[in-house]
Design a protein around this motif. Sequence first.
Motif, PDB file in Angstrom:
ATOM      1  N   HIS A 132      -1.432   0.876  -6.746  1.00  0.00           N
ATOM      2  CA  HIS A 132      -2.818   0.820  -6.301  1.00  0.00           C
ATOM      3  C   HIS A 132      -2.990   0.198  -4.914  1.00  0.00           C
ATOM      4  CE1 HIS A 132      -2.575  -3.381  -7.467  1.00  0.00           C
ATOM      5  NE2 HIS A 132      -2.661  -3.143  -8.763  1.00  0.00           N
ATOM      6  N   SER A 133      -1.935  -0.434  -4.360  1.00  0.00           N
ATOM      7  CA  SER A 133      -2.160  -1.107  -3.082  1.00  0.00           C
ATOM      8  C   SER A 133      -0.910  -1.221  -2.216  1.00  0.00           C
ATOM      9  CB  SER A 133      -2.734  -2.513  -3.337  1.00  0.00           C
ATOM     10  OG  SER A 133      -1.926  -3.244  -4.248  1.00  0.00           O
ATOM     11  N   LEU A 134       0.022  -0.269  -2.350  1.00  0.00           N
ATOM     12  CA  LEU A 134       1.231  -0.300  -1.518  1.00  0.00           C
ATOM     13  C   LEU A 134       0.895  -0.103  -0.048  1.00  0.00           C
ATOM     14  CD1 LEU A 134       4.319  -0.587  -1.581  1.00  0.00           C
ATOM     15  CD2 LEU A 134       4.472   1.899  -1.849  1.00  0.00           C
ATOM     16  N   ASP A 135      -0.263   0.510   0.241  1.00  0.00           N
ATOM     17  CA  ASP A 135      -0.665   0.737   1.623  1.00  0.00           C
ATOM     18  C   ASP A 135      -1.260  -0.500   2.290  1.00  0.00           C
ATOM     19  OD1 ASP A 135      -2.781   0.917  -0.159  1.00  0.00           O
ATOM     20  OD2 ASP A 135      -3.909   2.356   1.044  1.00  0.00           O
ATOM     21  N   VAL A 136      -1.412  -1.587   1.543  1.00  0.00           N
ATOM     22  CA  VAL A 136      -1.917  -2.836   2.105  1.00  0.00           C
ATOM     23  C   VAL A 136      -0.749  -3.617   2.697  1.00  0.00           C
ATOM     24  CG1 VAL A 136      -3.012  -5.046   1.577  1.00  0.00           C
ATOM     25  CG2 VAL A 136      -3.851  -2.942   0.500  1.00  0.00           C
ATOM     26  N   PRO A 167       2.294  -4.282  -5.738  1.00  0.00           N
ATOM     27  CA  PRO A 167       1.142  -3.421  -5.465  1.00  0.00           C
ATOM     28  C   PRO A 167       0.732  -2.578  -6.661  1.00  0.00           C
ATOM     29  CG  PRO A 167       3.099  -2.413  -4.560  1.00  0.00           C
ATOM     30  CD  PRO A 167       3.534  -3.723  -5.164  1.00  0.00           C
ATOM     31  N   GLY A 168       0.994  -3.066  -7.863  1.00  0.00           N
ATOM     32  CA  GLY A 168       0.671  -2.300  -9.059  1.00  0.00           C
ATOM     33  C   GLY A 168       1.765  -1.291  -9.342  1.00  0.00           C
ATOM     34  N   ALA A 169       2.057  -1.067 -10.596  1.00  0.00           N
ATOM     35  CA  ALA A 169       3.074  -0.089 -10.994  1.00  0.00           C
ATOM     36  C   ALA A 169       2.622   0.524 -12.304  1.00  0.00           C
ATOM     37  CB  ALA A 169       4.444  -0.755 -11.153  1.00  0.00           C
TER      38      ALA A 169
END
Length: 354
Positions: A230-234, A222-224
Amino acid sequence: MSIPTEPIGSLPRPRALQEAFAQHAEGRLSDAELEKAQDQAVADTLARLAKLGSPVLVDGDQAKTGSITYPLQGLAGLAPDGVVIPYADGHTRQLPRLTAGPFRYQVRADAYLRAARAKADLPVKQAVVAPSALSLLYPADGIDGYPREAFLRDLVDESAAEIRACLDAGAHAVQLDFTEGRLSLKLDPSGGVLDQFIELNNQVLERFTEDERTRIGVHTCPGADRGSTHSLDVDYAELLPRLFRLRVGAFYLQLASEADPDRVLSIAADHLPAGARAFVGVTDPLDPVVETAEQVRDRVLAAARHLPVDRLGTCDDAGFAPYADDDSISREIAFAKIEARVRGTELASQVLGA
C-alpha cells in the motif's frame, strides 16, 4: 555468537484451516472444530520452524483472521464501513468503524503466545497490533458520549496491558506491527499523522522500564497483502528518522524489496538509537522466487558495512500472510524463504566472525 535472526509473524494458513475459517463464518463449523484446526496449524508451524533451525519461533498468526483486527473478535459497537486501505494492484482492505465505547480488547495476544509456548521448546516471539493502527477505528465525526480523548486513553491502557501480559507470559520479544507508519505519509505527506502515531505509540511504551523495552520492538514495511503493497512508493527517508523516535529495543526494517537498500541502510545508521538493534529484511514475502542462502549472506554483509555487527539482526521483510485469506504465496515457499534466511544469516556470521 551468531547474528540473531527472527521471523516477523504471519505465515500462510494451511488449506484445511482456510476452509475451516470459511465454514465457521457460514455457521457450518462449531467453535470447537475451528479451534482444533487452528491448534493443528499452530503445532505444525512451530514444528516446521524448529526443524528449519529457526532460533526463535512464531505461531504464524494461525489463529488470527487478521493481524490488525484480532482484538475486536466479539466486540459490540462496530460497523463495517471504516477506513479503507488501498493497495497498488487495486484491491482494498477495510477496517471496521467504532460506534460506541468504552473500547476494550476482546482478545489479547498473550492467549496466542501461551498456546504456542505450551507446544514449543524454543523461544517464542509475539506480534501485536500497534495502538496507532487501532486508532483508525474511531470515526472522524466522533461518537456521542465517547470523545476521542477518552477512546485514546482506553486504547493506550488496552495496548499496554496486552504487551505487559505477553512479557509476563515469557515472550522472547514483543513486536508492534506498524505498517500504517509509511502509509500515513501517503495520506498526509506533511507527516502530521505520522507524528501523532509516534506520540500515541510512545505513550504505551513509556509504561515500560528500559530493561523491559529491550524485549519490545517495532516492525515497519509498506504493507504486504495478496502480492501487493500500500505504500512502497513512499520515500523511506521520510519515515525512518521519525520511526527511530519510538522507545523500543529493536527495529524490524523491510529492506529486501527496496530499490536502493544502501541508501536505506545509510539513513538507518545515522538515526538508530544507542543500544537498539536493527533487524534488516533479507527475504521478500511478495516475491515467489526463493532467495538462496548466498543471496541472503550477501545482503547481511552489505548491511554490516553500515551497521555495527553487534547491533545487527535479520528478518523477513514482512509477514507472509497478515490476513487469513491471503494465499498469494504458498506455505511451502514461505518456509523455504525462512530456511534461506536462517542459513544465509549463519553464513554471514561466519564471514564476519560474529
